[in-house]
Write a protein that holds these residues in place. Structure first.
Motif, PDB file in Angstrom:
ATOM      1  N   THR B  25      89.344  69.173  71.345  1.00 47.83           N
ATOM      2  CA  THR B  25      88.278  68.196  71.562  1.00 47.83           C
ATOM      3  C   THR B  25      88.129  67.329  70.313  1.00 47.83           C
ATOM      4  O   THR B  25      88.525  67.739  69.222  1.00 47.83           O
ATOM      5  N   ASP B  26      87.578  66.122  70.487  1.00 47.36           N
ATOM      6  CA  ASP B  26      87.227  65.336  69.300  1.00 47.36           C
ATOM      7  C   ASP B  26      85.734  65.021  69.319  1.00 47.36           C
ATOM      8  O   ASP B  26      85.271  64.116  68.644  1.00 47.36           O
ATOM      9  N   ASP B  27      85.002  65.825  70.092  1.00 41.42           N
ATOM     10  CA  ASP B  27      83.555  65.663  70.154  1.00 41.42           C
ATOM     11  C   ASP B  27      82.939  66.196  68.859  1.00 41.42           C
ATOM     12  O   ASP B  27      83.088  67.360  68.522  1.00 41.42           O
ATOM     13  N   ARG B  28      82.247  65.304  68.140  1.00 35.05           N
ATOM     14  CA  ARG B  28      81.818  65.683  66.784  1.00 35.05           C
ATOM     15  C   ARG B  28      80.768  66.774  66.761  1.00 35.05           C
ATOM     16  O   ARG B  28      80.778  67.634  65.870  1.00 35.05           O
ATOM     17  N   ALA B  29      79.887  66.753  67.755  1.00 29.60           N
ATOM     18  CA  ALA B  29      78.840  67.783  67.779  1.00 29.60           C
ATOM     19  C   ALA B  29      79.490  69.144  67.985  1.00 29.60           C
ATOM     20  O   ALA B  29      79.134  70.138  67.343  1.00 29.60           O
ATOM     21  N   GLU B  30      80.476  69.158  68.870  1.00 29.67           N
ATOM     22  CA  GLU B  30      81.144  70.422  69.135  1.00 29.67           C
ATOM     23  C   GLU B  30      81.957  70.876  67.915  1.00 29.67           C
ATOM     24  O   GLU B  30      81.944  72.054  67.545  1.00 29.67           O
ATOM     25  N   LEU B  31      82.657  69.939  67.296  1.00 29.46           N
ATOM     26  CA  LEU B  31      83.414  70.284  66.092  1.00 29.46           C
ATOM     27  C   LEU B  31      82.471  70.799  65.009  1.00 29.46           C
ATOM     28  O   LEU B  31      82.770  71.756  64.299  1.00 29.46           O
ATOM     29  N   ALA B  32      81.305  70.149  64.916  1.00 25.39           N
ATOM     30  CA  ALA B  32      80.338  70.543  63.889  1.00 25.39           C
ATOM     31  C   ALA B  32      79.910  71.996  64.069  1.00 25.39           C
ATOM     32  O   ALA B  32      79.716  72.717  63.086  1.00 25.39           O
ATOM     33  N   SER B  33      79.816  72.434  65.319  1.00 22.67           N
ATOM     34  CA  SER B  33      79.339  73.797  65.550  1.00 22.67           C
ATOM     35  C   SER B  33      80.354  74.839  65.078  1.00 22.67           C
ATOM     36  O   SER B  33      80.049  76.021  65.006  1.00 22.67           O
ATOM     37  N   HIS B  34      81.574  74.416  64.736  1.00 27.09           N
ATOM     38  CA  HIS B  34      82.579  75.349  64.222  1.00 27.09           C
ATOM     39  C   HIS B  34      82.959  75.044  62.772  1.00 27.09           C
ATOM     40  O   HIS B  34      83.954  75.569  62.265  1.00 27.09           O
ATOM     41  N   CYS B  35      82.189  74.194  62.128  1.00 30.24           N
ATOM     42  CA  CYS B  35      82.520  73.748  60.772  1.00 30.24           C
ATOM     43  C   CYS B  35      82.629  74.938  59.812  1.00 30.24           C
ATOM     44  O   CYS B  35      81.718  75.765  59.749  1.00 30.24           O
ATOM     45  N   MET B  36      83.722  75.044  59.115  1.00 31.55           N
ATOM     46  CA  MET B  36      83.985  76.088  58.103  1.00 31.55           C
ATOM     47  C   MET B  36      84.064  77.490  58.703  1.00 31.55           C
ATOM     48  O   MET B  36      84.028  78.489  57.973  1.00 31.55           O
ATOM     49  N   GLU B  37      84.225  77.573  60.004  1.00 32.13           N
ATOM     50  CA  GLU B  37      84.090  78.862  60.703  1.00 32.13           C
ATOM     51  C   GLU B  37      85.009  79.976  60.184  1.00 32.13           C
ATOM     52  O   GLU B  37      84.580  81.117  60.022  1.00 32.13           O
ATOM     53  N   ASP B  38      86.266  79.634  59.904  1.00 32.67           N
ATOM     54  CA  ASP B  38      87.177  80.709  59.480  1.00 32.67           C
ATOM     55  C   ASP B  38      87.082  81.019  57.990  1.00 32.67           C
ATOM     56  O   ASP B  38      87.744  81.922  57.481  1.00 32.67           O
ATOM     57  N   LEU B  39      86.263  80.265  57.287  1.00 28.72           N
ATOM     58  CA  LEU B  39      86.019  80.579  55.875  1.00 28.72           C
ATOM     59  C   LEU B  39      84.719  81.369  55.769  1.00 28.72           C
ATOM     60  O   LEU B  39      84.625  82.361  55.053  1.00 28.72           O
ATOM     61  N   ASP B  40      83.713  80.896  56.500  1.00 26.81           N
ATOM     62  CA  ASP B  40      82.386  81.493  56.402  1.00 26.81           C
ATOM     63  C   ASP B  40      81.696  81.272  57.760  1.00 26.81           C
ATOM     64  O   ASP B  40      81.145  80.201  58.021  1.00 26.81           O
ATOM     65  N   ALA B  41      81.754  82.303  58.576  1.00 28.28           N
ATOM     66  CA  ALA B  41      81.256  82.170  59.949  1.00 28.28           C
ATOM     67  C   ALA B  41      79.760  81.842  59.988  1.00 28.28           C
ATOM     68  O   ALA B  41      79.262  81.319  60.984  1.00 28.28           O
ATOM     69  N   ASP B  42      79.044  82.117  58.900  1.00 23.51           N
ATOM     70  CA  ASP B  42      77.600  81.855  58.884  1.00 23.51           C
ATOM     71  C   ASP B  42      77.254  80.458  58.370  1.00 23.51           C
ATOM     72  O   ASP B  42      76.083  80.067  58.371  1.00 23.51           O
ATOM     73  N   PHE B  43      78.275  79.744  57.907  1.00 26.38           N
ATOM     74  CA  PHE B  43      77.992  78.462  57.255  1.00 26.38           C
ATOM     75  C   PHE B  43      77.098  77.565  58.085  1.00 26.38           C
ATOM     76  O   PHE B  43      76.095  77.032  57.618  1.00 26.38           O
ATOM     77  N   ILE B  44      77.474  77.436  59.352  1.00 29.66           N
ATOM     78  CA  ILE B  44      76.785  76.459  60.178  1.00 29.66           C
ATOM     79  C   ILE B  44      75.326  76.867  60.433  1.00 29.66           C
ATOM     80  O   ILE B  44      74.461  76.032  60.648  1.00 29.66           O
ATOM     81  N   LYS B  45      75.051  78.180  60.341  1.00 31.90           N
ATOM     82  CA  LYS B  45      73.664  78.640  60.482  1.00 31.90           C
ATOM     83  C   LYS B  45      72.867  78.350  59.216  1.00 31.90           C
ATOM     84  O   LYS B  45      71.692  78.008  59.253  1.00 31.90           O
ATOM     85  N   LYS B  46      73.544  78.495  58.062  1.00 35.48           N
ATOM     86  CA  LYS B  46      72.850  78.310  56.774  1.00 35.48           C
ATOM     87  C   LYS B  46      72.651  76.837  56.432  1.00 35.48           C
ATOM     88  O   LYS B  46      71.671  76.465  55.814  1.00 35.48           O
ATOM     89  N   ALA B  47      73.633  76.014  56.792  1.00 33.23           N
ATOM     90  CA  ALA B  47      73.638  74.634  56.298  1.00 33.23           C
ATOM     91  C   ALA B  47      72.570  73.779  56.974  1.00 33.23           C
ATOM     92  O   ALA B  47      72.451  73.768  58.196  1.00 33.23           O
ATOM     93  N   LYS B  48      71.809  73.086  56.149  1.00 32.21           N
ATOM     94  CA  LYS B  48      70.792  72.164  56.676  1.00 32.21           C
ATOM     95  C   LYS B  48      71.304  70.734  56.499  1.00 32.21           C
ATOM     96  O   LYS B  48      72.106  70.468  55.598  1.00 32.21           O
ATOM     97  N   PRO B  49      70.826  69.808  57.330  1.00 29.56           N
ATOM     98  CA  PRO B  49      71.256  68.418  57.147  1.00 29.56           C
ATOM     99  C   PRO B  49      71.041  67.972  55.697  1.00 29.56           C
ATOM    100  O   PRO B  49      69.999  68.266  55.107  1.00 29.56           O
ATOM    101  N   GLY B  50      72.019  67.304  55.150  1.00 31.79           N
ATOM    102  CA  GLY B  50      71.916  66.825  53.777  1.00 31.79           C
ATOM    103  C   GLY B  50      72.544  67.757  52.761  1.00 31.79           C
ATOM    104  O   GLY B  50      72.809  67.358  51.621  1.00 31.79           O
ATOM    105  N   ASP B  51      72.808  68.996  53.134  1.00 33.72           N
ATOM    106  CA  ASP B  51      73.386  69.965  52.193  1.00 33.72           C
ATOM    107  C   ASP B  51      74.781  69.534  51.731  1.00 33.72           C
ATOM    108  O   ASP B  51      75.404  68.645  52.321  1.00 33.72           O
TER     109      ASP B  51
END
Ligand code: SF4
Lengths: 420, 162
Positions: B25-51
């Motif tokens: 997919t090239d849907d950005r919202a969907e890609l965002a939900s997996h951002c950094m996933e294989d490095l740190d699966a919790d990243f997307i939960k921790k990261a706030k906008p602007g971080d």
């Protein structure tokens, strides 16, 4: 005027007499390679901005490969978008499924790569085409979109590092072992932003297929491009493969061209190499890692899925049985047919291998051989990053087709020289 | 409040930033939900906008997939500060209008959780937590021009209109 081959090609493409490292240029692009992952987004970007045009429908080569045949609904949508676009713009060289293959094996084979030209592709291993004395580099979707519409791209002229490969390879040692040794020495960012220029006697003895394995992995050292000068072997390959435009310009580095560094390698002393997880720079000699248990063997990809690679694997697997699941993936339909006609499929079948249709497949963890957590795969591909072929807890060991085939027989990393 | 997420690792590659299994997919919202996933699966939960992501050498090495930049942009990360960047990733950032900040010793100058403020015009990172100002070398003018125009395609369209 003492330019390297890379500088000469880029100078010509920019319409400049001379260029030097660091200089920004706007270059005319001769060939653009488009595949199913990065091109559909590029097309969408152009459409969204109302600039849905192609600069030259004859200079764009399109092939789905990463997820082809479509592995799921989403990849089917990508293929549909790619197909709609290629048909709508009457892209002349559009390889549809049935003729589609792994891009970097397909383009040279189908005669789209010419010396002296500037080639870009929406794929990092586009550097492969440098084996033909061309400048070739991978780009992302935005660069791709801009180039599709304008036929031009901005570049910073890279510095070059010269790699002098000396000596004849001993039995069981191949070009894959050479490039793994080079990257093990300089590291995955050892050539960051630079052009890797390969020369030396070792190359002279290599086929074009073998040379492509070397330039293919230039990106794994962080390079912008890899390049090998023109010689009789290049000419012979081109004579057999170029179809339409058969003329080209040959450039070579000036004897006093400047290099950021010169690295010499005595390749005669090399052993078969294996790059341990999780970086392509993790190369060690087979004697230092033999015996490690594997779960899968993967023979294919743009690095080592060519006919020569399949022949080596077949030679080793002939009359043997594999101890682990083994996938054989010819990189293009032509290679597939050639392997079939030469009887290689019978050997692979007898040995208990799976033979698949041309695709990138599991090389990038797409499909067709994905690894479960804890599994280890000896693979002829070019990357062994965390999760590259499946679970982030799996491991990939990069090796030559010979090492991969020998390891398939024992189920453990194995010195291929025992079987040659 | 821009918080730093520091990864003391070199060669963080595009397969870790956005695994290939999501490239269908090239849907950005969907890609965002997996951002950094294989490095740190919790990243997307921790990261706030602007971080801000902070990393070692050769960030973004590997594939040419711009999806890596899109997933970071999609996750509303405001900056990536790395000791160096891989070439295609670096170029993709600029082309997407995203400023890649190169800073030697970044992972030692910035601690996980530090609050940062970036002054792009002057090339200064204000580490508010440590009360320290750190200088970085601004991008060349032509790259800043592309970023200010909102990316390469906007830049080209603008130039063609002029
Ligand atoms: S075979 Fe692997 S490395 Fe080559 S283009 Fe396909 S995914 Fe990329």
């Amino acid at each position: 005027m003492s330019m390297t081959i890379t500088e000469k090609i880029l100078a010509k493409a920019a319409g400049e007499k001379t260029v030097s490292p660091g200089q920004l240029i706007n270059a005319n692009i001769d060939v653009i390679m488009c595949h199913d992952v990065t091109t559909p987004p590029a097309v969408s970007m152009l459409e969204a901005r109302g600039i849905d045009k192609v600069f030259d429908r004859e200079k764009i080569v399109v092939t789905p490969d990463h997820f082809q045949p479509a592995k799921d609904i989403k990849s089917a949508e990508l293929h549909k978008r790619l197909d709609d676009w290629a048909v709508r713009h009457k892209i002349k060289h559009y390889y549809k499924i049935g003729r589609a293959g792994v891009c970097h094996a397909l383009l040279p084979e189908q005669g789209h790569i010419r010396p002296g030209e500037v080639i870009i592709g929406g794929d990092s291993h586009t550097c492969t085409y440098g084996a033909f004395a061309a400048f070739s580099t991978g780009v992302g979707s935005t660069d791709l979109a801009a180039a599709i519409a304008t036929g031009q791209m901005w570049f910073r002229i890279p510095e070059s590092i010269k790699f002098v490969l000396n000596g004849s390879l001993s039995k069981g040692v191949y070009s894959k072992d050479v490039i793994l040794a080079v990257i093990a020495r300089i590291g995955v960012d050892g050539a960051l932003y630079k052009a890797m220029e390969f020369t030396g006697a070792t190359l002279k003895e290599m086929s074009m297929e073998a040379r492509m394995t070397i330039t293919n992995m230039a990106i794994e050292a962080g390079a912008k491009s890899g390049i090998i000068g023109f010689d009789e072997t290049t000419k012979k390959y081109l004579d057999e493969h170029l179809k339409e435009k058969i003329d080209y310009t040959i450039y070579e580095s000036a004897p006093d061209a400047k290099y950021a560094a010169v690295e010499e390698f005595d390749c005669s002393k090399l052993e078969p190499m294996v790059a341990l997880p999780h970086l392509p720079s993790g190369g060690v000699a087979i004697s230092d890692c033999a015996g490690k248990q594997m779960n899968q063997c993967y023979i294919g990809s743009c690095t080592n899925g060519r006919i020569e690679d399949l022949r080596i694997a077949a030679k080793i697997l002939k009359g043997k049985s594999v101890a682990i699941r083994t996938l054989i993936i010819p990189a293009t339909p032509e290679i597939w047919k050639q392997a079939k006609d030469e009887g290689l499929f019978d050997i692979f079948y007898e040995a208990g291998c799976v033979i698949a249709a041309p695709t990138c497949g599991a090389c990038l963890g797409g499909f067709m051989g994905i690894l479960a957590a804890g599994e280890k795969c000896v693979s002829t591909t070019n990357r062994n990053f965390v999760g590259r072929m499946g679970s982030p807890k799996s491991e990939v060991y990069l090796a030559s087709p010979a090492t991969a085939a020998a390891s398939a027989i024992t189920g453990k990393l194995t010195d291929c020289r025992k079987y040659l | 409040m821009a918080k730093a997420h520091v990864y003391k690792r070199d060669h963080i590659n595009t397969d870790e930033i956005i695994p290939a299994r999501y490239l269908n997919t090239d849907d950005r919202a969907e890609l965002a939900s997996h951002c950094m996933e294989d490095l740190d699966a919790d990243f997307i939960k921790k990261a706030k906008p602007g971080d801000i992501i902070v990393a070692g050498f050769d960030f973004g090495c590997g594939s040419s997939r711009e999806h890596a930049v899109w997933s970071i942009q999609g996750a509303k990360i405001s900056a990536v500060i790395a000791q160096s960047f891989a070439r295609i990733f670096y170029r993709n950032c600029i082309n997407c209008g995203f400023y890649p900040i190169e800073l030697a010793d970044a992972v030692n100058l910035i601690n996980d959780g530090d609050e940062l403020e970036i002054d792009y015009a002057n090339g200064v990172i204000n580490n508010k937590t440590q009360n320290k100002k750190i200088e970085f070398k601004p991008l060349p003018d032509f790259a800043i021009e592309i970023i200010n125009d909102g990316g390469l395609l906007e830049h080209i369209s603008k130039k063609q209109k002029v």
